[in-house]
Design a protein around this motif. Sequence first.
Motif, PDB file in Angstrom:
ATOM      1  N   PRO A  39      30.029  35.540  53.236  1.00 25.07           N
ATOM      2  CA  PRO A  39      29.414  36.826  53.569  1.00 25.07           C
ATOM      3  C   PRO A  39      28.199  37.047  52.679  1.00 25.07           C
ATOM      4  O   PRO A  39      27.994  36.353  51.684  1.00 25.07           O
ATOM      5  CB  PRO A  39      30.525  37.827  53.259  1.00 25.07           C
ATOM      6  N   SER A  40      27.402  38.016  53.011  1.00 22.94           N
ATOM      7  CA  SER A  40      26.205  38.285  52.210  1.00 22.94           C
ATOM      8  C   SER A  40      26.571  38.844  50.834  1.00 22.94           C
ATOM      9  O   SER A  40      25.854  38.639  49.866  1.00 22.94           O
ATOM     10  CB  SER A  40      25.280  39.246  52.945  1.00 22.94           C
ATOM     11  N   MET A  41      27.690  39.535  50.752  1.00 22.85           N
ATOM     12  CA  MET A  41      28.151  40.085  49.472  1.00 22.85           C
ATOM     13  C   MET A  41      29.426  39.356  49.063  1.00 22.85           C
ATOM     14  O   MET A  41      30.486  39.580  49.644  1.00 22.85           O
ATOM     15  CB  MET A  41      28.422  41.575  49.624  1.00 22.85           C
ATOM     16  N   VAL A  42      29.314  38.462  48.097  1.00 20.13           N
ATOM     17  CA  VAL A  42      30.464  37.673  47.650  1.00 20.13           C
ATOM     18  C   VAL A  42      31.034  38.298  46.387  1.00 20.13           C
ATOM     19  O   VAL A  42      30.309  38.566  45.439  1.00 20.13           O
ATOM     20  CB  VAL A  42      30.041  36.213  47.361  1.00 20.13           C
ATOM     21  N   THR A  43      32.342  38.523  46.409  1.00 19.69           N
ATOM     22  CA  THR A  43      33.016  39.099  45.254  1.00 19.69           C
ATOM     23  C   THR A  43      34.036  38.114  44.709  1.00 19.69           C
ATOM     24  O   THR A  43      34.397  37.142  45.370  1.00 19.69           O
ATOM     25  CB  THR A  43      33.748  40.401  45.632  1.00 19.69           C
ATOM     26  N   ASP A  44      34.500  38.401  43.523  1.00 18.70           N
ATOM     27  CA  ASP A  44      35.542  37.588  42.898  1.00 18.70           C
ATOM     28  C   ASP A  44      36.799  37.594  43.772  1.00 18.70           C
ATOM     29  O   ASP A  44      37.426  36.559  43.971  1.00 18.70           O
ATOM     30  CB  ASP A  44      35.838  38.138  41.506  1.00 18.70           C
ATOM     31  N   ASP A  45      37.163  38.757  44.303  1.00 15.94           N
ATOM     32  CA  ASP A  45      38.347  38.866  45.167  1.00 15.94           C
ATOM     33  C   ASP A  45      38.192  38.037  46.437  1.00 15.94           C
ATOM     34  O   ASP A  45      39.149  37.408  46.892  1.00 15.94           O
ATOM     35  CB  ASP A  45      38.624  40.322  45.542  1.00 15.94           C
ATOM     36  N   TYR A  46      36.990  38.043  47.017  1.00  8.05           N
ATOM     37  CA  TYR A  46      36.753  37.238  48.221  1.00  8.05           C
ATOM     38  C   TYR A  46      36.978  35.761  47.928  1.00  8.05           C
ATOM     39  O   TYR A  46      37.673  35.070  48.674  1.00  8.05           O
ATOM     40  CB  TYR A  46      35.328  37.444  48.747  1.00  8.05           C
ATOM     41  N   ILE A  47      36.402  35.275  46.847  1.00  8.66           N
ATOM     42  CA  ILE A  47      36.554  33.849  46.518  1.00  8.66           C
ATOM     43  C   ILE A  47      38.010  33.513  46.235  1.00  8.66           C
ATOM     44  O   ILE A  47      38.525  32.500  46.733  1.00  8.66           O
ATOM     45  CB  ILE A  47      35.646  33.466  45.326  1.00  8.66           C
ATOM     46  N   ASN A  48      38.698  34.351  45.495  1.00 11.93           N
ATOM     47  CA  ASN A  48      40.119  34.078  45.196  1.00 11.93           C
ATOM     48  C   ASN A  48      40.958  34.063  46.458  1.00 11.93           C
ATOM     49  O   ASN A  48      41.835  33.204  46.610  1.00 11.93           O
ATOM     50  CB  ASN A  48      40.653  35.078  44.185  1.00 11.93           C
ATOM     51  N   SER A  49      40.711  34.961  47.388  1.00 11.51           N
ATOM     52  CA  SER A  49      41.505  34.948  48.628  1.00 11.51           C
ATOM     53  C   SER A  49      41.133  33.745  49.491  1.00 11.51           C
ATOM     54  O   SER A  49      41.992  33.155  50.148  1.00 11.51           O
ATOM     55  CB  SER A  49      41.347  36.255  49.405  1.00 11.51           C
ATOM     56  N   ALA A  50      39.866  33.338  49.481  1.00 13.78           N
ATOM     57  CA  ALA A  50      39.461  32.140  50.218  1.00 13.78           C
ATOM     58  C   ALA A  50      40.097  30.894  49.608  1.00 13.78           C
ATOM     59  O   ALA A  50      40.514  29.983  50.332  1.00 13.78           O
ATOM     60  CB  ALA A  50      37.939  32.018  50.234  1.00 13.78           C
ATOM     61  N   LEU A  51      40.195  30.854  48.281  1.00 11.72           N
ATOM     62  CA  LEU A  51      40.843  29.712  47.615  1.00 11.72           C
ATOM     63  C   LEU A  51      42.323  29.663  47.939  1.00 11.72           C
ATOM     64  O   LEU A  51      42.904  28.567  48.016  1.00 11.72           O
ATOM     65  CB  LEU A  51      40.626  29.795  46.095  1.00 11.72           C
ATOM     66  N   ASP A  52      42.950  30.811  48.134  1.00 10.88           N
ATOM     67  CA  ASP A  52      44.355  30.843  48.533  1.00 10.88           C
ATOM     68  C   ASP A  52      44.584  30.145  49.867  1.00 10.88           C
ATOM     69  O   ASP A  52      45.646  29.570  50.086  1.00 10.88           O
ATOM     70  CB  ASP A  52      44.863  32.294  48.638  1.00 10.88           C
ATOM     71  N   GLU A  53      43.601  30.193  50.732  1.00 12.57           N
ATOM     72  CA  GLU A  53      43.742  29.591  52.057  1.00 12.57           C
ATOM     73  C   GLU A  53      43.540  28.077  52.057  1.00 12.57           C
ATOM     74  O   GLU A  53      43.855  27.423  53.026  1.00 12.57           O
ATOM     75  CB  GLU A  53      42.750  30.222  53.023  1.00 12.57           C
ATOM     76  N   ILE A  54      42.983  27.561  50.971  1.00 11.73           N
ATOM     77  CA  ILE A  54      42.708  26.116  50.906  1.00 11.73           C
ATOM     78  C   ILE A  54      43.980  25.355  50.606  1.00 11.73           C
ATOM     79  O   ILE A  54      44.770  25.679  49.842  1.00 11.73           O
ATOM     80  CB  ILE A  54      41.610  25.797  49.860  1.00 11.73           C
TER      81      ILE A  54
END
Length: 54
Positions: A39-54
């Motif tokens: 997304p255009s606005m990347v947050t720490d929470d976004y990255i952590n939740s995306a890493l959970d999906e990996i």
Amino acid sequence: MMSHIQELVWKCRDEPDMDKKIELYNRIRKMLPHSRKLPSMVTDDYINSALDEI
């Protein structure tokens, strides 16, 4: 033994610097066959939740 992607995921989770965290996350994304768009606005929470999906 952890795979290279797993090592990068843990390193990314532990990285306190947001710019470095985004850089690591992008490296991980490029290694995967299918990944989410950033997304255009990347947050720490976004990255952590995306890493959970990996």
